[in-house]
Design a protein around this motif. Structure first.
Motif, PDB file in Angstrom:
ATOM      1  N   PHE A 208      94.245   8.061 -34.704  1.00  0.00           N
ATOM      2  CA  PHE A 208      93.393   8.396 -33.562  1.00  0.00           C
ATOM      3  C   PHE A 208      92.397   9.507 -33.888  1.00  0.00           C
ATOM      4  O   PHE A 208      91.446   9.710 -33.133  1.00  0.00           O
ATOM      5  CB  PHE A 208      94.234   8.816 -32.360  1.00  0.00           C
ATOM      6  N   GLY A 209      92.642  10.250 -34.967  1.00  0.00           N
ATOM      7  CA  GLY A 209      91.668  11.261 -35.355  1.00  0.00           C
ATOM      8  C   GLY A 209      92.220  12.624 -35.682  1.00  0.00           C
ATOM      9  O   GLY A 209      91.454  13.514 -36.068  1.00  0.00           O
ATOM     10  N   ALA A 210      93.520  12.843 -35.541  1.00  0.00           N
ATOM     11  CA  ALA A 210      94.085  14.147 -35.875  1.00  0.00           C
ATOM     12  C   ALA A 210      93.919  14.427 -37.368  1.00  0.00           C
ATOM     13  O   ALA A 210      94.190  13.568 -38.201  1.00  0.00           O
ATOM     14  CB  ALA A 210      95.561  14.199 -35.490  1.00  0.00           C
ATOM     15  N   HIS A 211      93.480  15.631 -37.691  1.00  0.00           N
ATOM     16  CA  HIS A 211      93.440  16.055 -39.087  1.00  0.00           C
ATOM     17  C   HIS A 211      94.827  16.474 -39.562  1.00  0.00           C
ATOM     18  O   HIS A 211      95.159  16.313 -40.739  1.00  0.00           O
ATOM     19  CB  HIS A 211      92.492  17.255 -39.250  1.00  0.00           C
ATOM     20  N   LYS A 212      95.613  17.019 -38.624  1.00  0.00           N
ATOM     21  CA  LYS A 212      96.942  17.522 -38.959  1.00  0.00           C
ATOM     22  C   LYS A 212      97.930  17.095 -37.884  1.00  0.00           C
ATOM     23  O   LYS A 212      97.549  16.822 -36.743  1.00  0.00           O
ATOM     24  CB  LYS A 212      96.931  19.053 -39.068  1.00  0.00           C
ATOM     25  N   TYR A 213      99.204  17.060 -38.253  1.00  0.00           N
ATOM     26  CA  TYR A 213     100.265  16.699 -37.313  1.00  0.00           C
ATOM     27  C   TYR A 213     101.380  17.726 -37.434  1.00  0.00           C
ATOM     28  O   TYR A 213     101.810  18.066 -38.542  1.00  0.00           O
ATOM     29  CB  TYR A 213     100.799  15.301 -37.633  1.00  0.00           C
ATOM     30  N   TYR A 214     101.846  18.228 -36.296  1.00  0.00           N
ATOM     31  CA  TYR A 214     102.893  19.246 -36.291  1.00  0.00           C
ATOM     32  C   TYR A 214     104.033  18.778 -35.411  1.00  0.00           C
ATOM     33  O   TYR A 214     103.840  18.492 -34.228  1.00  0.00           O
ATOM     34  CB  TYR A 214     102.341  20.573 -35.764  1.00  0.00           C
ATOM     35  N   ASN A 215     105.228  18.689 -35.999  1.00  0.00           N
ATOM     36  CA  ASN A 215     106.414  18.278 -35.262  1.00  0.00           C
ATOM     37  C   ASN A 215     107.014  19.506 -34.573  1.00  0.00           C
ATOM     38  O   ASN A 215     107.524  20.418 -35.231  1.00  0.00           O
ATOM     39  CB  ASN A 215     107.435  17.648 -36.219  1.00  0.00           C
ATOM     40  N   SER A 216     106.941  19.506 -33.260  1.00  0.00           N
ATOM     41  CA  SER A 216     107.408  20.654 -32.482  1.00  0.00           C
ATOM     42  C   SER A 216     108.759  20.376 -31.829  1.00  0.00           C
ATOM     43  O   SER A 216     109.020  20.834 -30.725  1.00  0.00           O
ATOM     44  CB  SER A 216     106.380  21.010 -31.404  1.00  0.00           C
ATOM     45  N   LYS A 217     109.618  19.624 -32.528  1.00  0.00           N
ATOM     46  CA  LYS A 217     110.892  19.202 -31.930  1.00  0.00           C
ATOM     47  C   LYS A 217     111.755  20.385 -31.505  1.00  0.00           C
ATOM     48  O   LYS A 217     112.557  20.283 -30.578  1.00  0.00           O
ATOM     49  CB  LYS A 217     111.651  18.304 -32.893  1.00  0.00           C
ATOM     50  N   ASN A 218     111.642  21.514 -32.188  1.00  0.00           N
ATOM     51  CA  ASN A 218     112.418  22.694 -31.819  1.00  0.00           C
ATOM     52  C   ASN A 218     111.677  23.587 -30.822  1.00  0.00           C
ATOM     53  O   ASN A 218     112.121  24.685 -30.513  1.00  0.00           O
ATOM     54  CB  ASN A 218     112.764  23.503 -33.073  1.00  0.00           C
ATOM     55  N   ASP A 220     109.132  25.234 -31.227  1.00  0.00           N
ATOM     56  CA  ASP A 220     108.881  26.490 -31.914  1.00  0.00           C
ATOM     57  C   ASP A 220     107.533  26.385 -32.638  1.00  0.00           C
ATOM     58  O   ASP A 220     107.351  25.524 -33.492  1.00  0.00           O
ATOM     59  CB  ASP A 220     110.004  26.756 -32.916  1.00  0.00           C
ATOM     60  N   TYR A 221     106.627  27.283 -32.303  1.00  0.00           N
ATOM     61  CA  TYR A 221     105.283  27.224 -32.883  1.00  0.00           C
ATOM     62  C   TYR A 221     104.986  28.449 -33.757  1.00  0.00           C
ATOM     63  O   TYR A 221     103.830  28.795 -33.982  1.00  0.00           O
ATOM     64  CB  TYR A 221     104.243  27.139 -31.756  1.00  0.00           C
ATOM     65  N   ARG A 222     106.046  29.079 -34.300  1.00  0.00           N
ATOM     66  CA  ARG A 222     105.831  30.319 -35.043  1.00  0.00           C
ATOM     67  C   ARG A 222     104.959  30.127 -36.278  1.00  0.00           C
ATOM     68  O   ARG A 222     104.242  31.038 -36.694  1.00  0.00           O
ATOM     69  CB  ARG A 222     107.186  30.925 -35.442  1.00  0.00           C
ATOM     70  N   ASP A 223     105.014  28.940 -36.872  1.00  0.00           N
ATOM     71  CA  ASP A 223     104.183  28.673 -38.058  1.00  0.00           C
ATOM     72  C   ASP A 223     102.697  28.590 -37.722  1.00  0.00           C
ATOM     73  O   ASP A 223     101.863  28.537 -38.626  1.00  0.00           O
ATOM     74  CB  ASP A 223     104.597  27.352 -38.719  1.00  0.00           C
ATOM     75  N   LEU A 224     102.378  28.566 -36.435  1.00  0.00           N
ATOM     76  CA  LEU A 224     100.992  28.342 -36.014  1.00  0.00           C
ATOM     77  C   LEU A 224     100.371  29.565 -35.343  1.00  0.00           C
ATOM     78  O   LEU A 224      99.306  29.460 -34.731  1.00  0.00           O
ATOM     79  CB  LEU A 224     100.945  27.158 -35.036  1.00  0.00           C
ATOM     80  N   GLU A 225     100.974  30.715 -35.458  1.00  0.00           N
ATOM     81  CA  GLU A 225     100.479  31.886 -34.742  1.00  0.00           C
ATOM     82  C   GLU A 225      99.036  32.216 -35.120  1.00  0.00           C
ATOM     83  O   GLU A 225      98.644  32.165 -36.285  1.00  0.00           O
ATOM     84  CB  GLU A 225     101.379  33.096 -35.008  1.00  0.00           C
ATOM     85  N   ASN A 226      98.236  32.500 -34.078  1.00  0.00           N
ATOM     86  CA  ASN A 226      96.837  32.905 -34.250  1.00  0.00           C
ATOM     87  C   ASN A 226      95.996  31.860 -34.978  1.00  0.00           C
ATOM     88  O   ASN A 226      95.080  32.204 -35.738  1.00  0.00           O
ATOM     89  CB  ASN A 226      96.735  34.247 -34.992  1.00  0.00           C
ATOM     90  N   LEU A 244     103.048  28.737 -27.352  1.00  0.00           N
ATOM     91  CA  LEU A 244     101.699  28.175 -27.395  1.00  0.00           C
ATOM     92  C   LEU A 244     100.643  29.267 -27.267  1.00  0.00           C
ATOM     93  O   LEU A 244      99.607  29.227 -27.948  1.00  0.00           O
ATOM     94  CB  LEU A 244     101.527  27.133 -26.288  1.00  0.00           C
ATOM     95  N   VAL A 245     100.891  30.262 -26.408  1.00  0.00           N
ATOM     96  CA  VAL A 245      99.950  31.375 -26.288  1.00  0.00           C
ATOM     97  C   VAL A 245      99.852  32.133 -27.612  1.00  0.00           C
ATOM     98  O   VAL A 245      98.756  32.519 -28.051  1.00  0.00           O
ATOM     99  CB  VAL A 245     100.361  32.312 -25.139  1.00  0.00           C
ATOM    100  N   ASN A 246     100.976  32.325 -28.266  1.00  0.00           N
ATOM    101  CA  ASN A 246     100.966  33.022 -29.555  1.00  0.00           C
ATOM    102  C   ASN A 246     100.251  32.219 -30.636  1.00  0.00           C
ATOM    103  O   ASN A 246      99.780  32.793 -31.631  1.00  0.00           O
ATOM    104  CB  ASN A 246     102.395  33.341 -30.000  1.00  0.00           C
ATOM    105  N   ALA A 247     100.171  30.913 -30.447  1.00  0.00           N
ATOM    106  CA  ALA A 247      99.464  30.073 -31.420  1.00  0.00           C
ATOM    107  C   ALA A 247      97.955  30.151 -31.258  1.00  0.00           C
ATOM    108  O   ALA A 247      97.212  29.617 -32.090  1.00  0.00           O
ATOM    109  CB  ALA A 247      99.929  28.615 -31.289  1.00  0.00           C
ATOM    110  N   LEU A 248      97.485  30.801 -30.206  1.00  0.00           N
ATOM    111  CA  LEU A 248      96.053  30.962 -29.980  1.00  0.00           C
ATOM    112  C   LEU A 248      95.506  32.172 -30.735  1.00  0.00           C
ATOM    113  O   LEU A 248      96.156  33.203 -30.850  1.00  0.00           O
ATOM    114  CB  LEU A 248      95.766  31.162 -28.490  1.00  0.00           C
ATOM    115  N   LYS A 249      94.277  32.032 -31.193  1.00  0.00           N
ATOM    116  CA  LYS A 249      93.543  33.180 -31.704  1.00  0.00           C
ATOM    117  C   LYS A 249      93.154  34.098 -30.536  1.00  0.00           C
ATOM    118  O   LYS A 249      93.187  33.675 -29.376  1.00  0.00           O
ATOM    119  CB  LYS A 249      92.250  32.713 -32.383  1.00  0.00           C
ATOM    120  N   PRO A 250      92.738  35.318 -30.818  1.00  0.00           N
ATOM    121  CA  PRO A 250      92.137  36.130 -29.762  1.00  0.00           C
ATOM    122  C   PRO A 250      90.964  35.373 -29.113  1.00  0.00           C
ATOM    123  O   PRO A 250      90.210  34.677 -29.791  1.00  0.00           O
ATOM    124  CB  PRO A 250      91.649  37.373 -30.511  1.00  0.00           C
ATOM    125  N   ASN A 251      90.857  35.497 -27.812  1.00  0.00           N
ATOM    126  CA  ASN A 251      89.872  34.779 -26.981  1.00  0.00           C
ATOM    127  C   ASN A 251      90.185  33.295 -26.848  1.00  0.00           C
ATOM    128  O   ASN A 251      89.394  32.545 -26.270  1.00  0.00           O
ATOM    129  CB  ASN A 251      88.438  34.940 -27.516  1.00  0.00           C
TER     130      ASN A 251
END
Length: 333
Positions: A208-218, A220-226, A244-251
């Motif tokens: 469908f167009g995703a460049h990357k795929y992340y399995n969030s079964k746990n 837990d998004y710690r690998d994606l912070e900022n 999910l908020v922690n996975a966001l960059k500032p702004n």
């Protein structure tokens, strides 16, 4: 004129054949012979009265595509025989601030296609002509029908929140909404990551167009912070909102289009990163025009399972069971 449809006669019941007779067409209305109608999860919410909107008999259906067979005396921009689509909204007041400024979807007197109005699980429907949107020639009706609600729901945030092609975007939930979001955001030029709770849809998400795929079964998004500038959440279930908020960059912005029940999050992670939690709903008529033209140019289409109108209960059950890949559409011809 007699319209043949399928209606819910009470809460959470199966739909049954139902007929009604239309009154005389009003000056600004068009009559539409329906060829296809998508089944949105919002239709399930309406059938089950989850949102307290009530009103039975209820004919669901708000992803309608068909041909104009009759038009009112004051309709000059559409023609008999023209193919059009109708989404969640089929009318508004035209006088309030939001209507005047082109955001009629926010009108307090908005008329919903399937709430207090008979919807598209039928062979005909009618609506205010200003909400009947021409369908580009190269969009097939069956695959385009879900764009009229699901498609605009995920496209509207892209425009409302000034997403840029250089941004990194995540789409949470690769279902009826998410699979269209991946296509739109990839076509727009963003780096797109699909977040899902299993690997079952990994191949599809990449297609469908995703460049990357992340399995969030746990959850837990710690690998994606900022990492992300923008995260779009499509499921109607509670998620790890802080993660999910922690996975966001500032702004960065976390945008909800799925109707989650509760969000509990401390303010500090938002404040320290100047991050935002935002929402989005359907778009205006002008935004629908824009979205359909963009979809036609970029070949953004829903992946569907097609059912005859008399198979509506089978289709609804598959939507309930979350076994449709990825949108159910009724052939109403």
């Amino acid at each position: 004129m007699t319209v043949n449809a399928y209606a819910a006669l009470s809460t959470k019941e199966k739909l049954v054949p139902f007929s009604y007779t239309n009154e005389k067409l009003k000056d600004h209305e068009v009559n539409i012979k329906i060829s296809h109608c998508g089944i949105c999860h919002s239709d399930i919410h309406l059938i089950d009265d989850d949102w307290g909107m009530g009103g039975y008999p209820l004919i669901p259906g708000h992803e309608v595509i068909g041909i104009i067979t009759e038009k009112g005396n004051k309709v000059s921009h559409l023609e008999i025989g023209q193919r059009v689509g109708v989404g969640w909204q089929c009318g508004s007041c035209y006088d309030c601030y939001y209507c005047i400024t082109g955001e009629e979807q926010l009108c307090s007197k908005s008329i919903a296609t399937a709430v207090g109005h008979y919807g598209g699980f039928a062979n005909y429907t009618r609506c205010d002509a200003r909400f009947a949107i021409p369908i580009p020639d190269n969009l097939p009706s069956d695959q385009a029908a879900p764009l009229l609600c699901g498609g605009i729901t995920v496209y509207n945030p892209l425009r409302n929140y000034n997403i840029r092609p250089d941004m990194k975007v995540a789409v949470v939930g690769i279902g009826g909404l998410g699979h269209m979001a991946l296509q739109f955001y990839r076509a727009y030029g963003c780096e797109v990551t699909a977040l899902s709770h299993s690997d079952n849809k990994k191949d599809d998400a990449l297609e469908f167009g995703a460049h990357k795929y992340y399995n969030s079964k746990n959850n837990d998004y710690r690998d994606l912070e900022n990492y992300f500038d923008f995260i779009l959440t499509t499921p109607h279930v509670d998620l790890n909102w802080l993660g999910l908020v922690n996975a966001l960059k500032p702004n960065g912005k976390l945008c909800l289009v799925g109707v989650a029940k509760n969000i509990t999050i401390p303010v500090q992670p938002l404040l320290m990163g100047q991050k935002s939690i935002v929402t989005s709903m359907i778009g205006s008529s002008a935004r629908l025009y824009e979205m359909l033209e963009f979809a036609a140019r970029q070949r953004v289409l829903a992946k569907i399972e097609l059912f005859k109108l008399n198979q509506v209960n089978e289709a609804i059950q598959k939507v309930r069971d979350n076994t449709v890949r990825y949108r159910a559409v009724l052939d109403c011809k």
